[in-house]
Design a protein around this motif. Structure first.
Motif: not given
Ligand code: BGC
Length: 421
Positions: A101-113
């Motif tokens: 997973a790319h660090a930054g906004a893309e990872l935050v997607d997975y974290i928030n989900a």
């Protein structure tokens, strides 16, 4: 392509594994007999990407001999196929043991989900807290918890060229502005070669992003992603016009090409330049092509457009102890060296020995320290996956119809929908 599944174990087996590994009580060294496999999900299937993955796998074999690597790679540049497969597996509660997973906004997607586990305790245990740059740690942290282990730093705004083709067109120095670049592209066109090799949607988004950096500067470019720069502005309109002109120098079949197809035009002497991330260095090396040069994209001097691949522990992973051993390998000095010397990227760890690296990465290590940093939407450091998808579609449409006003409206609409309020 392999969509691997280990034999369904069922609840009883899972309970046994949990009980056995709990008794083992270590950081990945335990492992029950039933759960040795660690499925690692990436899109690194060929060339330099596979060579990098192989480097990590060999360190994993040394450090985590009690576990078996299972390659879950799904081919397709920038995860164009892999991300869809992953999304459907996550929806079906069938995660791989770890994924890229790319660090930054893309990872935050997975974290928030709620799809990935907190790794803060492992950071303490493995001494990783100070191993990575503070800015990078911030990009993988939410509410004080750290959710992934970064494997590398890649640079996106690099212009690759076939030396002989460029010299043959009478080009003697690297262009440092878009105007000078257009003049060089004209020289290549006059020679009957494709001036700028190009691929489909996400590769077009990469090109558009570097044109935005050239026309707006790094700070205003970064502001596009955090809401401080207006997508409706005249400077964005100018960038769209420049981008449209650049597309006229590209291969007409671009929308059917992945980045490696465009790269092949460079290797075959059929094209002069290609804008691509520095995985291209590793891929050209892996394919034995030596007559290439690299420079920063014209107008981007002083800016390092970055992205980082990281690995996570998905919620519900079948072999969390095996995953932890993989993650420990990814974060280790030996793992980062084995991976990055082959992948074209630079180590995310700050304690790497520069002289271990090939010439391209030595230059990139110095640039990463000295230049201004800007994120990438095409590679997830700047924007969420929804935003990225909207922009990739807008690029694909623009490639077909060249409607500049429609593209700018689509960009404004996407920011309205996806930028954090
Ligand atoms: C990844 C790189 C990969 C590139 C091309 C990027 O999104 O971060 O690791 O080499 O895509 O597939």
């Amino acid at each position: 392509m392999r969509l691997s599944r280990r034999v369904a174990g069922g609840g009883l087996l899972l309970a046994m594994i949990v009980a056995m590994t709990a008794c083992g009580g270590d950081d990945g060294g335990g492992g029950g007999t039933a759960s040795k496999e660690v499925e690692v999900f990436t899109w690194w299937a060929d060339g330099g990407e596979k060579a990098g993955l192989d480097g990590l796998v060999s360190t994993f074999a040394t450090d985590c001999g009690q576990f078996t690597f299972v390659n879950g790679a799904v081919a397709g540049g920038a995860g164009s196929n892999a991300k869809q497969v992953l999304a459907s597996r996550l929806t079906q509660a069938d995660p791989p043991d770890t994924f890229q997973a790319h660090a930054g906004a893309e990872l935050v997607d997975y974290i928030n989900a709620g799809q990935v586990e907190d790794l803060s305790a492992q950071y303490q245990e493995w001494g990783l807290t100070n191993a990575f740059p503070a800015g990078l740690i911030q990009n993988i942290t939410v509410d004080g918890k750290i959710y992934s282990v970064p494997a590398n730093i890649h640079r996106a705004n690099v212009l690759w060229s076939n030396k002989a083709v460029v010299a043959g067109a009478g080009i003697t120095k690297d262009a440092t502005s878009l105007d000078a670049f257009f003049a060089d592209l004209d020289k290549l066109k006059a020679k009957g070669v494709t001036p700028l090799a190009m691929g489909k949607d996400w590769t077009q988004l990469m090109l558009f992003e570097v044109v935005l950096i050239s026309d707006l500067g790094a700070d205003k470019f970064t502001g596009l992603w955090n809401g401080t720069t207006d997508w409706a502005g005249a400077d964005v309109a100018k960038a769209i016009a420049d981008f449209k002109k650049l597309l006229t120098y590209t291969n007409a079949d671009r929308d059917t090409f992945d980045w490696t197809d465009a790269e092949k035009l460079i290797m075959d002497g059929k094209a002069g330049y290609q804008l691509m991330g520095d995985w291209e260095a590793a891929d050209l090396d892996a394919k034995g092509f030596k007559d290439y040069a690299f420079s920063v994209f014209p107008g981007n001097t002083g800016t390092f457009q970055w992205l980082a691949d990281s690995f996570v522990l998905p919620k519900g992973a079948k072999n969390p102890d095996g995953t932890k051993c993989w993650l420990k390998t990814v974060g280790s000095a030996a793992g980062q060296k084995a991976f990055n010397t082959k992948k074209g990227s630079i180590p995310a760890r700050t304690d790497a020995n520069t002289s271990d690296y090939p010439a391209y990465q030595q230059a990139a290590i110095a640039d990463w320290k000295n230049l201004k940093q800007a994120p990438s939407c095409a590679h997830g450091s700047a924007c969420s996956q929804g935003w990225q998808g909207a922009l990739n579609s807008a690029m694909g449409k623009f490639s077909g119809d060249g409607d500049a006003a429609a593209l700018q409206s689509a960009l404004v609409a996407a920011a309205g929908q996806f930028a954090k309020k």
